[in-house]
Motif scaffolding. Structure first.
Motif, PDB file in Angstrom:
ATOM      1  N   ASP A   1       1.229  -0.767   0.074  1.00 41.71           N
ATOM      2  CA  ASP A   1      -0.328   0.182   0.057  1.00 41.71           C
ATOM      3  C   ASP A   1       0.824   1.200  -0.507  1.00 41.71           C
ATOM      4  O   ASP A   1       2.046   1.459   0.554  1.00 41.71           O
ATOM      5  N   ALA A   2       0.794   1.406  -1.094  1.00 35.75           N
ATOM      6  CA  ALA A   2       1.800   3.210  -1.325  1.00 35.75           C
ATOM      7  C   ALA A   2       0.964   4.741  -1.046  1.00 35.75           C
ATOM      8  O   ALA A   2      -0.514   4.096  -1.536  1.00 35.75           O
ATOM      9  N   MET A   3       1.880   5.575  -0.947  1.00 34.25           N
ATOM     10  CA  MET A   3       1.103   6.708  -1.317  1.00 34.25           C
ATOM     11  C   MET A   3       1.730   8.358  -1.725  1.00 34.25           C
ATOM     12  O   MET A   3       3.179   7.791  -1.239  1.00 34.25           O
ATOM     13  N   LEU A   4       1.923   8.689  -2.565  1.00 27.62           N
ATOM     14  CA  LEU A   4       2.110   9.451  -3.378  1.00 27.62           C
ATOM     15  C   LEU A   4       1.519  11.140  -3.374  1.00 27.62           C
ATOM     16  O   LEU A   4       0.722  10.999  -2.688  1.00 27.62           O
ATOM     17  N   CYS A   5       2.883  11.779  -2.552  1.00 29.05           N
ATOM     18  CA  CYS A   5       2.943  13.403  -2.295  1.00 29.05           C
ATOM     19  C   CYS A   5       3.224  13.993  -3.404  1.00 29.05           C
ATOM     20  O   CYS A   5       4.531  14.125  -2.797  1.00 29.05           O
ATOM     21  N   ILE A   6       2.314  15.210  -4.008  1.00 32.37           N
ATOM     22  CA  ILE A   6       3.213  15.403  -5.183  1.00 32.37           C
ATOM     23  C   ILE A   6       1.921  16.131  -5.047  1.00 32.37           C
ATOM     24  O   ILE A   6       0.502  16.511  -5.808  1.00 32.37           O
ATOM     25  N   GLU A   7       2.557  17.730  -5.855  1.00 29.34           N
ATOM     26  CA  GLU A   7       1.625  18.477  -6.796  1.00 29.34           C
ATOM     27  C   GLU A   7       0.996  18.693  -8.014  1.00 29.34           C
ATOM     28  O   GLU A   7      -0.119  18.551  -7.958  1.00 29.34           O
ATOM     29  N   ALA A   8       1.760  17.708  -8.721  1.00 30.56           N
ATOM     30  CA  ALA A   8       1.686  17.383 -10.264  1.00 30.56           C
ATOM     31  C   ALA A   8       2.378  16.635 -10.854  1.00 30.56           C
ATOM     32  O   ALA A   8       3.904  17.093 -10.288  1.00 30.56           O
TER      33      ALA A   8
ATOM     34  N   MET B   1       1.067  24.083   0.012  1.00 34.01           N
ATOM     35  CA  MET B   1       2.527  24.352   1.103  1.00 34.01           C
ATOM     36  C   MET B   1       3.896  23.580   0.914  1.00 34.01           C
ATOM     37  O   MET B   1       3.569  22.360   0.726  1.00 34.01           O
ATOM     38  N   GLY B   2       5.071  23.933   1.458  1.00 32.82           N
ATOM     39  CA  GLY B   2       6.020  23.678   2.167  1.00 32.82           C
ATOM     40  C   GLY B   2       6.590  22.952   0.608  1.00 32.82           C
ATOM     41  O   GLY B   2       6.319  23.376  -0.940  1.00 32.82           O
ATOM     42  N   PHE B   3       7.703  22.228   0.650  1.00 27.84           N
ATOM     43  CA  PHE B   3       8.442  22.140  -0.834  1.00 27.84           C
ATOM     44  C   PHE B   3       7.961  21.040  -1.881  1.00 27.84           C
ATOM     45  O   PHE B   3       8.221  21.388  -2.993  1.00 27.84           O
ATOM     46  N   ILE B   4       6.937  20.263  -0.787  1.00 27.72           N
ATOM     47  CA  ILE B   4       6.193  19.399  -2.481  1.00 27.72           C
ATOM     48  C   ILE B   4       5.432  20.853  -2.466  1.00 27.72           C
ATOM     49  O   ILE B   4       4.895  20.174  -4.383  1.00 27.72           O
ATOM     50  N   GLY B   5       4.435  21.146  -2.276  1.00 27.18           N
ATOM     51  CA  GLY B   5       3.788  22.913  -2.983  1.00 27.18           C
ATOM     52  C   GLY B   5       4.319  23.628  -3.552  1.00 27.18           C
ATOM     53  O   GLY B   5       3.548  23.655  -4.650  1.00 27.18           O
ATOM     54  N   ARG B   6       5.303  24.110  -3.834  1.00 24.84           N
ATOM     55  CA  ARG B   6       6.087  24.968  -4.789  1.00 24.84           C
ATOM     56  C   ARG B   6       6.963  23.396  -5.723  1.00 24.84           C
ATOM     57  O   ARG B   6       7.602  24.556  -6.364  1.00 24.84           O
TER      58      ARG B   6
END
Length: 159
Positions: free
Chosen positions: A97-104, A139-144
């Motif tokens: 089970d995996a989750m990516l946290c990415i804006e685009a 937000m943060g480095f992911i959001g940017r």
């Protein structure tokens, strides 16, 4: 029956005009993950979860980022090797089970192909692989869009 759970985490910096490979899929985007191998953050987190569950340390222990043999290598190969190590200890994979946290870019259209790639590399059913994605709400480095993060958990059992 012996059942063990593993947790994996990985993060990679995003750089302009660099390939962006996630789950073995080359995503079209103006930025891509930077690393010694192909920097596939999802597969690296999965490798760490599997290796950790089998008490085999972590991906950096087995595939050092200072070793030229791993330079630019497909992380699908690293996943296959991680699975081999887990199987050598007498375990088989129950699920991932995996989750990516990415804006685009958007990940949802690519999830079936990622699941298929992982299933083939790990020798398990697509039904035993869950991939989800979320943003960081800008937000943060992911959001940017400066980086990408992946988390993974797995269950392994004595075969």
């Amino acid at each position: 029956m012996k059942i063990k759970v593993g947790f994996g985490f990985d993060v990679h910096q995003l750089k302009e005009n660099h390939p962006f490979i996630v789950g073995g899929v080359n995503l079209e985007h103006d930025r891509g993950a930077f690393g010694h191998s192909d920097a596939d953050v999802l597969l690296h987190a999965i490798c760490d979860a599997l290796l950790g569950a089998a008490n085999l340390r972590d991906i950096g222990y087995h595939f050092k980022n200072t070793d030229p043999q791993w330079k630019g290598i497909s992380s699908l190969i690293l996943l296959k090797e991680s699975v081999r190590l887990v199987q050598e200890k007498g375990f088989e994979i129950g699920n991932i089970d995996a989750m990516l946290c990415i804006e685009a870019p958007k990940i949802n259209p690519h999830i079936p192909t990622m699941q298929q790639n992982i299933a083939e590399a790990a020798g398990i059913s697509v039904e035993d692989i869950s991939i989800k994605a979320t943003t960081n709400e800008q937000m943060g480095f992911i959001g940017r869009e400066e980086g990408v993060v992946a988390y993974a958990v797995c269950l392994i059992q004595r075969s």
